[in-house]
Design an enzyme around this catalytic site. Structure first.
Site, mmCIF file in Angstrom:
data_model
loop_
_atom_site.group_PDB
_atom_site.id
_atom_site.type_symbol
_atom_site.label_atom_id
_atom_site.label_comp_id
_atom_site.label_asym_id
_atom_site.label_seq_id
_atom_site.Cartn_x
_atom_site.Cartn_y
_atom_site.Cartn_z
ATOM 1 N N ASP A 133 -12.019 21.604 44.192
ATOM 2 C CA ASP A 133 -12.455 20.319 44.760
ATOM 3 C C ASP A 133 -11.387 19.229 44.751
ATOM 4 O O ASP A 133 -11.589 18.149 45.295
ATOM 5 C CB ASP A 133 -13.723 19.827 44.006
ATOM 6 C CG ASP A 133 -13.515 19.750 42.482
ATOM 7 O OD1 ASP A 133 -14.469 20.065 41.748
ATOM 8 O OD2 ASP A 133 -12.401 19.405 42.038
ATOM 9 N N HIS A 180 -7.756 28.908 41.964
ATOM 10 C CA HIS A 180 -8.618 29.449 43.026
ATOM 11 C C HIS A 180 -8.453 28.707 44.340
ATOM 12 O O HIS A 180 -9.292 28.814 45.222
ATOM 13 C CB HIS A 180 -10.088 29.418 42.572
ATOM 14 C CG HIS A 180 -10.350 30.346 41.420
ATOM 15 N ND1 HIS A 180 -11.526 30.346 40.712
ATOM 16 C CD2 HIS A 180 -9.574 31.296 40.842
ATOM 17 C CE1 HIS A 180 -11.471 31.259 39.760
ATOM 18 N NE2 HIS A 180 -10.293 31.850 39.814
ATOM 19 N N CYS A 235 -4.671 29.747 58.482
ATOM 20 C CA CYS A 235 -5.011 30.821 59.422
ATOM 21 C C CYS A 235 -5.202 32.123 58.648
ATOM 22 O O CYS A 235 -4.377 32.475 57.795
ATOM 23 C CB CYS A 235 -3.886 30.995 60.448
ATOM 24 S SG CYS A 235 -4.156 32.427 61.513
ATOM 25 N N CYS A 281 -6.430 29.364 64.986
ATOM 26 C CA CYS A 281 -5.066 28.913 64.714
ATOM 27 C C CYS A 281 -4.373 28.545 66.013
ATOM 28 O O CYS A 281 -4.475 29.289 67.011
ATOM 29 C CB CYS A 281 -4.315 30.049 64.009
ATOM 30 S SG CYS A 281 -2.566 29.768 63.795
ATOM 31 N N GLY A 286 -16.035 23.375 30.650
ATOM 32 C CA GLY A 286 -16.930 23.469 31.811
ATOM 33 C C GLY A 286 -16.794 24.760 32.591
ATOM 34 O O GLY A 286 -16.885 24.761 33.823
HETATM 35 N N1 APR Z 1 -20.077 19.556 31.094
HETATM 36 C C1 APR Z 1 -19.614 20.709 30.542
HETATM 37 N N2 APR Z 1 -20.012 21.938 30.950
HETATM 38 C C2 APR Z 1 -20.910 21.993 31.960
HETATM 39 C C3 APR Z 1 -21.446 20.848 32.573
HETATM 40 C C4 APR Z 1 -20.984 19.584 32.100
HETATM 41 N N3 APR Z 1 -21.436 18.434 32.620
HETATM 42 N N4 APR Z 1 -22.327 21.231 33.550
HETATM 43 C C5 APR Z 1 -22.316 22.585 33.539
HETATM 44 N N5 APR Z 1 -21.492 23.043 32.583
HETATM 45 C C6 APR Z 1 -21.135 24.424 32.260
HETATM 46 C C7 APR Z 1 -22.236 25.423 32.507
HETATM 47 O O1 APR Z 1 -23.027 25.557 31.351
HETATM 48 C C8 APR Z 1 -21.435 26.697 32.784
HETATM 49 O O2 APR Z 1 -21.171 27.401 31.585
HETATM 50 O O3 APR Z 1 -20.092 24.766 33.142
HETATM 51 C C9 APR Z 1 -20.103 26.171 33.340
HETATM 52 C C10 APR Z 1 -19.954 26.424 34.821
HETATM 53 O O4 APR Z 1 -19.907 27.811 35.002
HETATM 54 P P1 APR Z 1 -19.851 28.439 36.476
HETATM 55 O O5 APR Z 1 -20.882 27.835 37.329
HETATM 56 O O6 APR Z 1 -19.805 29.932 36.295
HETATM 57 O O7 APR Z 1 -18.460 27.926 37.058
HETATM 58 P P2 APR Z 1 -17.028 28.450 36.685
HETATM 59 O O8 APR Z 1 -16.946 28.932 35.282
HETATM 60 O O9 APR Z 1 -16.067 27.420 37.118
HETATM 61 O O10 APR Z 1 -16.848 29.723 37.654
HETATM 62 C C11 APR Z 1 -15.560 30.303 37.613
HETATM 63 O O11 APR Z 1 -16.123 31.815 39.316
HETATM 64 O O12 APR Z 1 -17.362 32.180 40.987
HETATM 65 C C12 APR Z 1 -16.089 31.957 40.706
HETATM 66 O O13 APR Z 1 -14.371 30.957 41.934
HETATM 67 C C13 APR Z 1 -15.561 30.680 41.291
HETATM 68 O O14 APR Z 1 -14.095 29.125 40.244
HETATM 69 C C14 APR Z 1 -15.320 29.803 40.083
HETATM 70 C C15 APR Z 1 -15.228 30.806 38.973
#
Ligand code: APR
Length: 250
Positions: free
Chosen positions: A105, A120, A128, A148, A188
């Site tokens: 993001d 990522h 493209c 493209c 997170g």
């Molecule tokens: N503060 C801290 N942790 C948080 C908060 C917050 N406000 N809100 C949610 N979480 C935690 C959730 O409990 C979870 O464990 O953040 C984590 C998010 O986990 P995912 O949704 O699995 O995201 P992420 O770990 O970034 O996924 C990794 O997987 O699917 C691929 O490419 C995608 O980059 C992503 C990667």
């Protein structure tokens, strides 16, 4: 008021080389759904895992393009939160600070972090799918995926899909930083997607202190030296305040 372990604060006042890995949880308080949050609206019936792959794009490029267009608009509509700004402040508190993110993001750079490795990719960049040329402009044809201007290949978001390899330079930079860090934060992230999920064990293998900040327990929680359960937008600013108050009272 959050009570942090005294050892953690003491260690942070002495740390020289800090690496932070972030995941979607850090952007959750900016209003962005985490990757495993339920999708909303018309995308509710789709599993992100079925959309974020080369196979999905080959099967139905328009569906995948539209999902990323919807997510791009969501990203354009949000701003960094207190957790992002705290990480930007942390970069100035340590001689070496490397931020490695799984998030696409762009909010860490928007909050002011300079050394950011996007493992990522970045959803705001488009390239493209054939010749790899990046572009900032594309036609807005609601019926077709934009093409493209150089080779007519279909455009795609510059993000890493499941089954694709990570940008080598970003991954190498992350591994090099982890190999020499004093302290490694995992913030997170559910810690389930490789190779990002292996960075914490790589840090432990070189004797780094591993700190997890997450809203819920993850596979890393048991291995971390310190596991702070909570929202990054609250925990990180409080952690900075606690470290600064120790340094000022020396
Ligand atoms: N503060 C801290 N942790 C948080 C908060 C917050 N406000 N809100 C949610 N979480 C935690 C959730 O409990 C979870 O464990 O953040 C984590 C998010 O986990 P995912 O949704 O699995 O995201 P992420 O770990 O970034 O996924 C990794 O997987 O699917 C691929 O490419 C995608 O980059 C992503 C990667």
């Amino acid at each position: 008021m959050i009570d942090f372990p005294v050892d953690l604060i003491r260690f942070l006042t002495k740390a020289q080389r800090v690496v932070v890995l972030t995941g979607a949880g850090v952007s959750q308080e900016s209003g962005l759904r985490t990757f495993r949050d339920a999708q909303e609206g018309l995308w509710a019936k789709y599993d992100p895992m079925d959309l974020a792959s080369p196979e999905a794009f080959a099967r139905d490029p328009k569906l995948v393009w539209d999902w990323y267009a919807w997510r791009r608009e969501a990203v354009k509509g949000v701003r960094p939160n207190a957790g992002h700004y705290a990480l930007a402040e942390m970069e100035s508190m340590f001689p070496m600070f490397t931020l490695v993110t799984q998030n696409v993001d762009g909010l860490h750079r928007m909050a002011g972090n300079k050394t950011v490795h996007e493992l990522h990719g970045n959803i705001l960049r488009v390239r493209c799918s054939q010749c790899g040329t990046f572009t900032e402009i594309w036609g807005d044809d609601s019926e077709h995926v934009p093409q493209c201007q150089l080779c007519n290949g279909l455009l795609r978001p510059d993000v890493v899909w499941f089954g694709e390899s990570l940008p080598l330079a970003e991954l190498e930079a992350a591994v090099i930083a982890v190999r020499s860090c004093d302290i490694f934060f995992s913030i997170g992230t559910s810690g389930v997607v490789q190779p990002a999920a292996s960075l914490a064990s790589a840090a432990r293998s070189v004797g780094s202190v591993v700190v997890e900040i997450n809203a819920e327990a993850t596979p890393l929680t048991q291995q971390a030296d310190f596991s702070l359960l909570g929202k990054s937008g609250s925990v990180l600013p409080a952690l900075i305040t606690a470290v600064k108050s120790v340094v000022q009272n020396r």
